[in-house]
Design a protein around this motif. Structure first.
Motif, mmCIF file in Angstrom:
data_model
loop_
_atom_site.group_PDB
_atom_site.id
_atom_site.type_symbol
_atom_site.label_atom_id
_atom_site.label_comp_id
_atom_site.label_asym_id
_atom_site.label_seq_id
_atom_site.Cartn_x
_atom_site.Cartn_y
_atom_site.Cartn_z
ATOM 1 N N LEU A 15 1.356 12.815 -0.531
ATOM 2 C CA LEU A 15 1.235 11.714 -0.437
ATOM 3 C C LEU A 15 2.490 11.331 0.155
ATOM 4 C CD1 LEU A 15 -0.821 10.332 -3.234
ATOM 5 C CD2 LEU A 15 -1.564 9.460 -1.639
ATOM 6 N N MET A 16 4.045 12.063 -0.510
ATOM 7 C CA MET A 16 5.123 12.462 -0.967
ATOM 8 C C MET A 16 5.422 12.045 0.661
ATOM 9 S SD MET A 16 6.947 10.788 -3.283
ATOM 10 C CE MET A 16 8.451 10.863 -2.448
ATOM 11 N N TYR A 17 4.781 13.054 1.669
ATOM 12 C CA TYR A 17 4.682 13.490 3.316
ATOM 13 C C TYR A 17 4.515 12.197 3.786
ATOM 14 C CZ TYR A 17 5.248 15.686 7.790
ATOM 15 O OH TYR A 17 5.551 16.272 8.545
ATOM 16 N N LEU A 18 3.165 11.759 3.297
ATOM 17 C CA LEU A 18 2.392 10.444 4.241
ATOM 18 C C LEU A 18 3.188 9.099 3.789
ATOM 19 C CD1 LEU A 18 0.098 9.322 5.419
ATOM 20 C CD2 LEU A 18 -0.886 8.792 3.210
ATOM 21 N N TYR A 19 4.086 8.970 2.577
ATOM 22 C CA TYR A 19 5.075 7.961 2.244
ATOM 23 C C TYR A 19 6.182 7.997 3.270
ATOM 24 C CZ TYR A 19 8.302 5.815 -0.965
ATOM 25 O OH TYR A 19 9.264 5.137 -0.548
ATOM 26 N N LEU A 20 6.582 9.376 3.379
ATOM 27 C CA LEU A 20 8.028 9.011 4.232
ATOM 28 C C LEU A 20 8.210 9.037 5.681
ATOM 29 C CD1 LEU A 20 9.565 11.954 2.321
ATOM 30 C CD2 LEU A 20 10.482 9.999 2.321
ATOM 31 N N TRP A 21 6.933 8.901 5.874
ATOM 32 C CA TRP A 21 6.838 8.670 7.540
ATOM 33 C C TRP A 21 6.121 7.208 7.879
ATOM 34 C CZ3 TRP A 21 7.642 10.794 11.731
ATOM 35 C CH2 TRP A 21 8.510 11.871 12.497
ATOM 36 N N ALA A 22 5.184 6.521 7.361
ATOM 37 C CA ALA A 22 4.366 5.412 6.807
ATOM 38 C C ALA A 22 5.985 3.847 6.760
ATOM 39 C CB ALA A 22 3.214 5.116 6.038
ATOM 40 N N MET A 23 6.852 4.854 5.716
ATOM 41 C CA MET A 23 7.532 4.377 5.139
ATOM 42 C C MET A 23 8.756 3.626 6.251
ATOM 43 S SD MET A 23 9.330 1.578 3.005
ATOM 44 C CE MET A 23 8.143 1.630 1.662
ATOM 45 N N PHE A 24 8.753 4.746 7.706
ATOM 46 C CA PHE A 24 9.531 4.488 8.466
ATOM 47 C C PHE A 24 9.451 3.921 9.162
ATOM 48 C CE2 PHE A 24 10.122 6.865 13.050
ATOM 49 C CZ PHE A 24 11.655 6.448 12.783
ATOM 50 N N PHE A 25 7.764 4.170 9.431
ATOM 51 C CA PHE A 25 7.043 2.972 11.005
ATOM 52 C C PHE A 25 7.137 1.897 10.129
ATOM 53 C CE2 PHE A 25 5.287 6.883 12.401
ATOM 54 C CZ PHE A 25 5.759 7.253 13.658
ATOM 55 N N VAL A 65 0.930 -1.197 -0.446
ATOM 56 C CA VAL A 65 -0.056 -0.216 -0.053
ATOM 57 C C VAL A 65 1.128 1.756 -0.382
ATOM 58 C CG1 VAL A 65 -1.600 1.093 1.293
ATOM 59 C CG2 VAL A 65 -1.730 -1.110 0.921
ATOM 60 N N VAL A 66 1.773 1.485 0.746
ATOM 61 C CA VAL A 66 2.456 2.525 0.823
ATOM 62 C C VAL A 66 3.635 2.912 -0.280
ATOM 63 C CG1 VAL A 66 4.429 3.659 2.434
ATOM 64 C CG2 VAL A 66 2.707 1.932 3.869
ATOM 65 N N SER A 67 4.075 1.572 -0.680
ATOM 66 C CA SER A 67 4.551 1.621 -2.427
ATOM 67 C C SER A 67 3.621 2.682 -3.291
ATOM 68 C CB SER A 67 5.266 0.191 -2.939
ATOM 69 O OG SER A 67 5.796 -0.399 -1.658
ATOM 70 N N LEU A 68 2.546 1.765 -3.310
ATOM 71 C CA LEU A 68 1.826 2.906 -4.234
ATOM 72 C C LEU A 68 1.572 4.167 -4.144
ATOM 73 C CD1 LEU A 68 -0.751 0.096 -4.329
ATOM 74 C CD2 LEU A 68 0.836 0.664 -6.181
#
Length: 285
Positions: free
Chosen positions: A71-81, A55-58
């Motif tokens: 989306l990039m901001y959300l992606y960075l935080w989600a990928m960090f976790f 999901v995060v990769s998409l």
């Protein structure tokens, strides 16, 4: 700018594809749980992480291709976790499966397993009476011991042929008595005591020729379950480590792409954005 976004888009598409082995690894462990060691409580983190990476990769792919800052901001935080969770999961898997291995037996091709060779949280969980009743019942229902039977031209295999077989940890620990007990081979799951037991291992008196009992209550069976789990998790951990390295690379590139987006949105040259200068913060991408 365009190059970095294309690169992060490509990397996220790659991580999306690589999330499939993580998800597949969790499903594979779940399948092994149903058929052999019946341990169902450790495959779910892999399945959850695999779905999350998909999901995060998409989201990262869409954010990079369409320059969507949110989306990039959300992606960075989600990928960090996700990266933190995957690191913790890999460490946990190695720690709980660190100790224990099979012991080689004279004139036997298969190793045998002892519960005292294992320790820690996983050993306590498996060996607990309440949980072991579920595991042993699952192993019995899987009929893994019944499937051991072999014959050649209608003649059951001899003891010498059986001793040369490569048995799985479950088969070695649960379907036959320990070699030190001195039982005499009749067939794969029937052994006679002969002139009396030799070993002092408590499993010697736990063995039964009753096909519903065998050595399902033995410590060697519990050790075989732990050995089977260790073998499976070490294979999955190798895939996790490879994917973790790729995720970290994608994450670093994503930070660069996100900063470029912010500079373009603020119409600024390379360097800090005006927003960062006017409103400095301790944590920012």
């Amino acid at each position: 700018m365009r190059t970095s976004n294309h690169l992060i888009g490509l990397l996220n598409f790659l991580t999306f594809l690589l999330s499939i082995p993580i998800l597949g690894g969790g499903i594979w462990l779940s399948g092994r749980a149903n058929n052999t060691d019946c341990l169902r409580f450790l495959q779910w983190p892999l399945i959850i992480i695999g779905v999350s990476i998909m999901v995060v990769s998409l989201a990262g792919f869409a954010g990079a291709c369409y320059r969507n800052t949110f989306l990039m901001y959300l992606y960075l935080w989600a990928m960090f976790f996700i990266i933190a969770a995957l690191v913790g999961f890999v460490i946990f898997a190695y720690v709980v499966t660190d100790k224990g291995s099979g012991r080689q037996v004279l004139n036997r091709a298969y190793p045998e397993y002892r519960l005292q060779d294992y320790s820690g949280w996983l050993e306590e969980r498996v060996a607990s009476d309440s949980y072991w009743r579920k595991i042993s019942s699952c192993i019995r229902d899987s009929k893994v011991c019944r499937k051991m039977g072999r014959s050649f031209n209608g003649i059951p295999e001899s003891a010498d042929m059986f001793y040369l077989r490569k048995l799985s940890p479950i088969q070695s620990g649960c379907c036959k008595p320990p070699t030190e007990c001195g039982y005499i081979y009749v067939n794969e799951t029937i052994w006679n005591s002969g002139g009396g037991l030799v070993g002092t291992n408590p499993d010697c008196v736990r063995w039964s020729n009753d096909q519903e009992q065998l050595c399902y209550g033995c410590d060697s069976c519990k050790a075989g379950v732990l050995a089977s789990l260790k073998k499976s998790w070490r294979k999955v951990s190798v895939i996790n480590i490879i994917i973790l390295i790729i995720l970290v690379i994608a994450y670093v590139v994503a930070i660069g792409a996100f900063r470029n987006d912010k500079r373009m949105d603020n119409d600024e040259p390379y360097g800090e954005t005006r927003m960062e200068k006017a409103h400095p913060s301790r944590i920012h991408f």
